[in-house]
Motif scaffolding. Sequence first.
Motif, short mmCIF file in Angstrom:
data_model
loop_
_atom_site.label_atom_id
_atom_site.label_comp_id
_atom_site.label_asym_id
_atom_site.label_seq_id
_atom_site.Cartn_x
_atom_site.Cartn_y
_atom_site.Cartn_z
N GLY A 106 -0.48 -8.90 3.79
CA GLY A 106 0.22 -9.37 5.05
C GLY A 106 -0.52 -7.69 6.53
O GLY A 106 -0.28 -7.80 7.65
N ILE A 107 -0.58 -7.16 5.41
CA ILE A 107 -0.46 -5.38 7.04
C ILE A 107 -2.26 -5.21 7.02
O ILE A 107 -2.37 -5.00 8.04
N ARG A 108 -2.91 -5.93 5.84
CA ARG A 108 -4.30 -5.50 6.69
C ARG A 108 -4.81 -6.58 7.56
O ARG A 108 -5.40 -6.05 8.59
N ALA A 109 -4.41 -7.65 7.72
CA ALA A 109 -4.18 -8.94 8.96
C ALA A 109 -3.52 -8.07 9.79
O ALA A 109 -3.94 -8.81 10.95
N LEU A 110 -3.22 -7.22 9.94
CA LEU A 110 -2.50 -6.44 10.71
C LEU A 110 -3.78 -5.91 12.18
O LEU A 110 -2.77 -5.03 12.97
N GLY A 111 -4.18 -4.93 11.16
CA GLY A 111 -5.39 -4.14 11.40
C GLY A 111 -5.81 -3.19 10.69
O GLY A 111 -6.41 -2.39 11.29
N ALA A 112 -4.17 -2.55 10.16
CA ALA A 112 -4.13 -1.43 9.01
C ALA A 112 -4.50 -1.24 8.43
O ALA A 112 -5.62 -1.71 7.53
N GLU A 113 -5.55 0.16 7.87
CA GLU A 113 -6.01 0.40 6.76
C GLU A 113 -4.87 0.68 5.43
O GLU A 113 -4.38 0.98 5.95
N VAL A 114 -5.63 0.72 4.64
CA VAL A 114 -5.01 0.20 3.44
C VAL A 114 -5.13 1.26 2.24
O VAL A 114 -6.63 0.96 1.75
N ARG A 115 -4.74 1.95 1.49
CA ARG A 115 -4.68 2.72 0.19
C ARG A 115 -3.44 2.72 -0.02
O ARG A 115 -2.79 2.92 -0.63
N ILE A 116 -5.21 2.45 -2.45
CA ILE A 116 -3.78 2.03 -3.21
C ILE A 116 -3.54 3.08 -4.29
O ILE A 116 -5.07 3.10 -4.61
N LYS A 117 -3.21 3.64 -4.03
CA LYS A 117 -3.13 4.50 -5.24
C LYS A 117 -1.98 4.98 -6.29
O LYS A 117 -0.55 4.86 -6.51
N GLY A 118 -2.14 5.05 -7.47
CA GLY A 118 -1.53 5.08 -8.62
C GLY A 118 -0.21 3.34 -8.57
O GLY A 118 -0.70 2.34 -8.42
N ARG A 119 0.54 3.88 -9.77
CA ARG A 119 1.66 2.83 -10.07
C ARG A 119 3.34 3.57 -9.57
O ARG A 119 4.33 2.91 -10.32
N SER A 120 3.19 4.21 -8.67
CA SER A 120 4.40 4.43 -7.60
C SER A 120 4.52 5.15 -6.61
O SER A 120 3.11 4.92 -6.34
N GLN A 121 5.64 5.11 -6.04
CA GLN A 121 5.51 5.13 -4.82
C GLN A 121 5.70 6.38 -4.16
O GLN A 121 5.10 7.33 -3.22
N ASP A 122 5.68 7.36 -5.60
CA ASP A 122 5.74 8.94 -4.95
C ASP A 122 3.93 9.31 -5.29
O ASP A 122 3.36 10.04 -5.13
N GLU A 123 3.34 8.46 -5.73
CA GLU A 123 1.60 8.08 -5.89
C GLU A 123 1.31 8.64 -4.50
O GLU A 123 0.28 8.78 -4.55
N ALA A 124 1.94 7.15 -4.49
CA ALA A 124 1.52 6.97 -2.87
C ALA A 124 1.29 8.00 -1.87
O ALA A 124 0.72 8.00 -0.98
#
Length: 332
Positions: A106-124
């Motif tokens: 859904g985020i990509r469909a809005l034109g934003a770039e996505v970075r997936i990092k780690g397994r926690s919000q802190d890592e993101a």
Amino acid sequence: MVVLADVEAAAQVIAGQADATPLVPSMLGPRLGGDLWLKLEICQPMGAFKLRGALNALAHLPEAAAGVTCCSTGNHGRAVAYGAKLRQIRAVICMSELVPQAKVDGIRALGAEVRIKGRSQDEAQLEATRLVQDEGLIDIPPFDDPHVIAGQGTIACEMLRARPDLDTLLIPLSGGGLAAGMAVAARALNPDIRLIGISMDRGAAMAASIKAGHPVAAREVASLADSLGGGIGLENKHSFALCRDLLDTVVLVSENEIYAAMQALYYEDRLIAEGACAVGIAALMAGKIAPSAQMGTVLTGRNLDMEQFTRVITGQDVRLDEITVKGAPYAP
């Protein structure tokens, strides 16, 4: 600290874009011991309440901003992406591997770039911080930000102005942006109102922090209420203190209780909503909260994994990493 005047100013900013979602009575009310009113933030144009805070924060950006970034469990990122698209600026959304694919898509469909990092919000968040330092983007925090908190607080203003007789608000609790903002507004409008934060009983960082008396880290795990996952930040400046000081209590519910509440919300109110939306209903159904005459809760978002949701409403087992939530057909 955020005060009612900040919330009222935010209401002017988001007017006509992210306000005036319906407030409807739940068919579950009589069974749960009192009238229950549902604030349908699932009707937001990007599917979640987070649009309120994101639009308010975006409105306060410097004119020369190169773009924005944030870390998110999904809905905040979608809101920032939506708002950035309206303003035609770059958005980079950082998320962990635990975020459901439906939210990433859904985020990509809005034109934003996505970075997936780690397994926690802190890592993101580490990646979002790097983007601020290396690429000059401006971080829009998901909860610990005065503009975000004020934007979320507009929900309580709308609820209490539509139903001044509300005596209890059941507020889904994660990083505390929603709970803090709603608590600021509700306490100012009705000092006697009962304010209850509700989260899942696995990885509830704000609940653990309030119990400890200071922000603490919590292990982030897969949950039916995935929107409530993530830490609150050990350097939390705003949402922790507001939640600690303004909420009457915090209640935790199990995955099985969330499962049952999702079924009840679907079969009785015919609503498709994330597990995070159902935690207040789950607490009432489980007898963990004493009912009152006029209760209100927020259906925070609809951006859920439909395959998982289908398993829930059809009574099938749901696997959440190391645990399995045992399925059962809906029983009114």
